[in-house]
Design an enzyme around this catalytic site. Sequence first.
Site, PDB file in Angstrom:
ATOM      1  N   GLU A 138     -22.440  31.549  16.766  1.00  0.00           N
ATOM      2  CA  GLU A 138     -22.077  30.245  16.217  1.00  0.00           C
ATOM      3  C   GLU A 138     -23.339  29.448  15.904  1.00  0.00           C
ATOM      4  O   GLU A 138     -23.903  28.804  16.796  1.00  0.00           O
ATOM      5  CB  GLU A 138     -21.265  29.456  17.239  1.00  0.00           C
ATOM      6  CG  GLU A 138     -19.980  30.128  17.651  1.00  0.00           C
ATOM      7  CD  GLU A 138     -18.974  29.093  18.108  1.00  0.00           C
ATOM      8  OE1 GLU A 138     -18.009  28.869  17.383  1.00  0.00           O
ATOM      9  OE2 GLU A 138     -19.199  28.471  19.164  1.00  0.00           O
TER      10      GLU A 138
ATOM     11  N   HIS B  48     -20.898  28.074  25.414  1.00  0.00           N
ATOM     12  CA  HIS B  48     -20.658  27.402  24.132  1.00  0.00           C
ATOM     13  C   HIS B  48     -21.766  26.367  23.902  1.00  0.00           C
ATOM     14  O   HIS B  48     -22.238  25.744  24.856  1.00  0.00           O
ATOM     15  CB  HIS B  48     -19.278  26.737  24.127  1.00  0.00           C
ATOM     16  CG  HIS B  48     -18.884  26.261  22.763  1.00  0.00           C
ATOM     17  ND1 HIS B  48     -19.343  25.071  22.252  1.00  0.00           N
ATOM     18  CD2 HIS B  48     -18.122  26.823  21.802  1.00  0.00           C
ATOM     19  CE1 HIS B  48     -18.865  24.931  21.020  1.00  0.00           C
ATOM     20  NE2 HIS B  48     -18.127  25.980  20.725  1.00  0.00           N
TER      21      HIS B  48
HETATM   22  P1  PGA Z   1     -15.185  24.504  14.534  1.00  0.00           P
HETATM   23  O1  PGA Z   1     -15.672  24.859  16.007  1.00  0.00           O
HETATM   24  O2  PGA Z   1     -14.322  25.654  14.070  1.00  0.00           O
HETATM   25  O3  PGA Z   1     -14.425  23.230  14.683  1.00  0.00           O
HETATM   26  O4  PGA Z   1     -16.423  24.379  13.682  1.00  0.00           O
HETATM   27  C1  PGA Z   1     -16.097  26.126  16.349  1.00  0.00           C
HETATM   28  C2  PGA Z   1     -16.605  26.104  17.776  1.00  0.00           C
HETATM   29  O5  PGA Z   1     -17.514  25.339  18.078  1.00  0.00           O
HETATM   30  O6  PGA Z   1     -16.086  26.786  18.655  1.00  0.00           O
END
Ligand code: PGA
Length: 253
Positions: free
Chosen positions: A165, A95
């Site tokens: 992401e 992540h």
């Molecule tokens: P968020 O986080 O939905 O709060 O933007 C997503 C993540 O970083 O896993």
Amino acid sequence: MKKKIIVANWKMNPDSPEKAREIFAAAVRAARKLKHVSLVVCPPALYAGLFKKPSERNIFLGLQDVFWEKGGAHTGEVGAGMARAFGISYAIIGHSERRRLGETDEVVSKKVLAALQAGLRPIVCIGEAERDADGAYFNFLKNQIRGSLASVRPQQLKEVIIAYEPLWAIGKSFKDAMKPPAVHETAIFIRKVLADMFTVPAAAAVPVLYGGSVDAENAGPIVSEGRVDGLLVGRQSLDSENFPKLLSILNGL
Ligand code: PGA
């Protein structure tokens, strides 16, 4: 129809086991009746130990990280095998909030392998910090995917999930999330990189999820127009009113 995968990333929340139980129970209640959605709840490791995997076949437990060694002198770490012994079947790996603390592609690749060897499905996070006009971020993404999956053997790829992401879209309002056409374009690019590393059919079978400021407002278009296989949801996965809405929207797509 392939089930959409929704990963609930609680991050370092909530602040008590009572609240954790409530949030988990609400998510399970919402997901158990849905036929087209698989839910993977990823609480902090300590809380994950409180929960049993629900008997429903579309609800799973995951961790937010695992260490690459099987055991030994590694203070503070949790092993993939330990997670498996608690009925946990997924692990978010790499992540951006961990990469920010120094986790490299090489470390991610070792953790991915450890997860696969223990029988966990790794949810491997990738994403660029910013988008430049020349498209250098494509190269960045390619290298990140190659590095993060360097340890994966062809026969293991079917267990891998990619969570795309873009860092600039995480933790904001739904208005700041990536727009569906850009999600679609990036998902195609990710599959192309996977196809070059493995084969076209193997790459096509890998679920590609989007994460970053998803809520009930934008979840539907991101998945249907962005053509991704599901979502990784942070903050909104802790909201016992909005998260069930989001799940049922995806179930109806
Ligand atoms: P968020 O986080 O939905 O709060 O933007 C997503 C993540 O970083 O896993």
